[in-house]
Design an enzyme around this catalytic site. Sequence first.
Site, PDB file in Angstrom:
ATOM      1  N   GLU A   1      38.587   8.636 -11.114  1.00 35.51           N
ATOM      2  CA  GLU A   1      39.961   8.882 -10.671  1.00 35.51           C
ATOM      3  C   GLU A   1      40.970   8.756 -11.804  1.00 35.51           C
ATOM      4  O   GLU A   1      41.929   9.534 -11.881  1.00 35.51           O
ATOM      5  CB  GLU A   1      40.342   7.935  -9.526  1.00 35.51           C
ATOM      6  CG  GLU A   1      39.719   8.286  -8.177  1.00 35.51           C
ATOM      7  CD  GLU A   1      38.328   7.696  -7.977  1.00 35.51           C
ATOM      8  OE1 GLU A   1      37.833   7.020  -8.908  1.00 35.51           O
ATOM      9  OE2 GLU A   1      37.734   7.911  -6.903  1.00 35.51           O
TER      10      GLU A   1
ATOM     11  N   HIS B   1      39.029   1.526   2.867  1.00 36.48           N
ATOM     12  CA  HIS B   1      39.121   2.951   3.219  1.00 36.48           C
ATOM     13  C   HIS B   1      40.110   3.156   4.369  1.00 36.48           C
ATOM     14  O   HIS B   1      39.985   4.112   5.141  1.00 36.48           O
ATOM     15  CB  HIS B   1      37.771   3.507   3.667  1.00 36.48           C
ATOM     16  CG  HIS B   1      36.759   3.687   2.574  1.00 36.48           C
ATOM     17  ND1 HIS B   1      36.116   2.635   1.979  1.00 36.48           N
ATOM     18  CD2 HIS B   1      36.273   4.799   1.969  1.00 36.48           C
ATOM     19  CE1 HIS B   1      35.266   3.091   1.061  1.00 36.48           C
ATOM     20  NE2 HIS B   1      35.348   4.398   1.032  1.00 36.48           N
TER      21      HIS B   1
HETATM   22  C1  LIG Z   1      36.875   4.775  -6.281  1.00 34.11           C
HETATM   23  C2  LIG Z   1      36.144   5.533  -5.250  1.00 34.11           C
HETATM   24  N1  LIG Z   1      36.075   6.878  -5.349  1.00 34.11           N
HETATM   25  C3  LIG Z   1      35.422   7.601  -4.413  1.00 34.11           C
HETATM   26  C4  LIG Z   1      34.818   6.985  -3.355  1.00 34.11           C
HETATM   27  C5  LIG Z   1      34.127   7.801  -2.282  1.00 34.11           C
HETATM   28  N2  LIG Z   1      32.675   7.702  -2.441  1.00 34.11           N
HETATM   29  C6  LIG Z   1      31.975   6.735  -1.817  1.00 34.11           C
HETATM   30  S1  LIG Z   1      30.385   6.734  -2.264  1.00 34.11           S
HETATM   31  C7  LIG Z   1      30.601   8.052  -3.286  1.00 34.11           C
HETATM   32  C8  LIG Z   1      29.441   8.578  -4.065  1.00 34.11           C
HETATM   33  C9  LIG Z   1      28.830   7.537  -4.919  1.00 34.11           C
HETATM   34  O1  LIG Z   1      27.764   8.059  -5.619  1.00 34.11           O
HETATM   35  P1  LIG Z   1      26.791   7.112  -6.412  1.00 34.11           P
HETATM   36  O2  LIG Z   1      27.550   6.157  -7.249  1.00 34.11           O
HETATM   37  O3  LIG Z   1      25.806   7.976  -7.116  1.00 34.11           O
HETATM   38  O4  LIG Z   1      26.063   6.254  -5.285  1.00 34.11           O
HETATM   39  P2  LIG Z   1      25.140   6.767  -4.075  1.00 34.11           P
HETATM   40  O5  LIG Z   1      26.036   7.074  -2.929  1.00 34.11           O
HETATM   41  O6  LIG Z   1      24.362   7.941  -4.541  1.00 34.11           O
HETATM   42  O7  LIG Z   1      24.282   5.596  -3.761  1.00 34.11           O
HETATM   43  C10 LIG Z   1      31.921   8.487  -3.264  1.00 34.11           C
HETATM   44  C11 LIG Z   1      32.442   9.630  -4.018  1.00 34.11           C
HETATM   45  C12 LIG Z   1      34.930   5.580  -3.270  1.00 34.11           C
HETATM   46  N3  LIG Z   1      34.406   4.886  -2.244  1.00 34.11           N
HETATM   47  N4  LIG Z   1      35.581   4.883  -4.226  1.00 34.11           N
END
Ligand SMILES: Cc1ncc(C[n+]2csc(CCOP(=O)(O)OP(=O)(O)O)c2C)c(N)n1
Lengths: 334, 316
Positions: A69, A138
């Site tokens: 972000e 959230h």
């Molecule tokens: C700062 C922030 N940005 C975006 C999100 C929304 N979000 C939650 S999980 C996720 C994907 C995370 O991917 P990864 O780190 O690869 O973990 P995985 O879900 O694959 O275990 C996103 C974009 C969030 N919770 N916090």
Amino acid sequence: MTKLSLRDALNRAHHQIMSADDTVVVIGEDILGGSGVDGGQELGGVFGVTAGLAARFGEARVIDTPISETAFVGMATGAAMTGLKPIVEVMFCDFMGVCFDQIMNQAAKARFLSDGRFDLPLTIRTTMGAGDGSAAMHSQSIYGLLATVPGLVVACPSTPADAAGILKAAVAAKGPVVLMEHKGLYGEMGVVDEALPPVPLGKGRVVREGADVTIVAVSAFVNRAVEAADLLNAEGIEAEVIDPRTIKPLDLPLILESVKKTGRLLVAAEDAAFGGFADAVISAVSRAAFSDLRAAPAAITPPDAPVPYGRKAEAVWLPGTDEIVAAASALATA
Amino acid sequence: MSAETLTWLAEKAWFIRAFEGAIARAADAGEVPGLVHLSNGAELLELAVAHALKPGLDQVTGSHRSHGIALSLGVDPYGLACEILGREGGLSSGLGGTQHLIAPESGLLGSNGIVGGQVPLALGAALSAKTLGTGGIAVAYFGDGAANQGAVLESLNLASALKLPVLFVCENNGLGQSTASSYAAGGVSLLGRARSFGLAADHVDGTDVVEAIKVADRLASWVRSAGSPAFLEASVPRLSGHYHGDAETYRGNGAGPTDPFDRLPKLLADRDVPEGLVAEMKARAEAEAERVVAKATQAADVSDKALQRYLKEAGA
Ligand SMILES: Cc1ncc(C[n+]2csc(CCOP(=O)(O)OP(=O)(O)O)c2C)c(N)n1
């Protein structure tokens, strides 16, 4: 005229804005979705607001980002200084904690620091709101907090027409605008003019007229305030409901005009209990029109606690129509 | 790996899988307030890491996807289920929920709703361990998506600069929500990133439990003895949606990932475990998970009282 959900009104407004102006780009996480996935179909944003944009305008203008972000909000800010009109999405306003430097120091101050030599046509779209079990990180509604930052315009529409119109005004504005969309309102239906005309920033709207008490309600609270006004009617109390639409600049004249008539002010807002939007409005009205007030102004906000997860706690945390009715009726008889 | 270790690990792995299944069914039945991000596919790797840790000394932070991490560390399944369901008996009486699991008594300092937010906190646990001389280490779990967060990249550098006893575990499942890591990550290798910050770093196929145990043990021991950070990139499949209920239209039409559990029966058979043990373990796991989650479903929602307690203490 046609009937659209708030989500679809925003989506259509994006289509219209991008087709009218090639310098508009849309930036964010999963706004196209499926990027880099073999054969993956588009997601169109986690709430579907950006659906169909990439297919129509191409991936050079609809840019999926890494989960970074700070970097992509800052990139959007720099792009706004140099010829583009970015609409950048921060998926939930809670995530602004990650990129607050870029919002508070970089985007908000650039026009001031350049003595107006920059325009900064930056629109930051984000979501907010409790009520769906999304818990402490959230569900927040930080419009009051954002509005304390000099240089930011903050808007919280409650209807499809206003959401689309404010998006248009935001993209056309000279400085950064944060558009906050309540998650609970995406399915909200409303009649809109197909052209989705811009809604001026800084102009509120009288949703319902009444002579006894003024209720200033923000975003998802507007509907609750209207419901409350119906119930208050049965008690013989006529509530005037005002939707400020823009948090800052605030349409104070509209509120003052109403308070002059009613002498009673209730503010219903989902942001901070301390130093939030309700406190700001009450302070501004008290200073400007103390002699018009016939009772101490009141506020309906959640308590000063993070948004809880459990259903019962969240229901207690988030005030509803009943609380507005009780507060307004106490105020009207005070 | 000994037959005992493997049996312990397999039993727990099947329980975690069964637990997530029971949670998913509870969610479908409307018993879960929020969206749950299931751990399916990462169980073996997480158990291998847990196996390398010292209960009572080490602290772990995790992402939004931490049910399995909690169970791997020995967090009470009933307390976990109640937290996920927002019920009495939950770790935080239902105030936190599925994305904010806190059980430091079991070594889970916390899981997090902000992608990357948990990683600097692990540095803090490492600093405490170092300063207080406890002999403990910290573990920061995060995904390949989180690996692109400033907070994570800053933490890799800070841990290296301050020589903190922290093990970074990047679970690379190739996806961040709907976006492929191959799209989102610049450069070809997360391992290369870690090494460029001066961290000892290794990769492991997280579906190969024998290797995972070895590598996790080696890196954790090194962090503990050298007092310096290390980085483990583990390839693990994400067997379910980003969250339970995700339609996953962005997934494409390729064959789905294979389940690392498919290899377990043969591994066990090779170690001469008694005939029928596998079926027995699976059945036990299913029954126990079902029992725990069903009991949690019966528990009262007292989260409102927990909120009142908080407000009273805060003087609000
Ligand atoms: C700062 C922030 N940005 C975006 C999100 C929304 N979000 C939650 S999980 C996720 C994907 C995370 O991917 P990864 O780190 O690869 O973990 P995985 O879900 O694959 O275990 C996103 C974009 C969030 N919770 N916090």
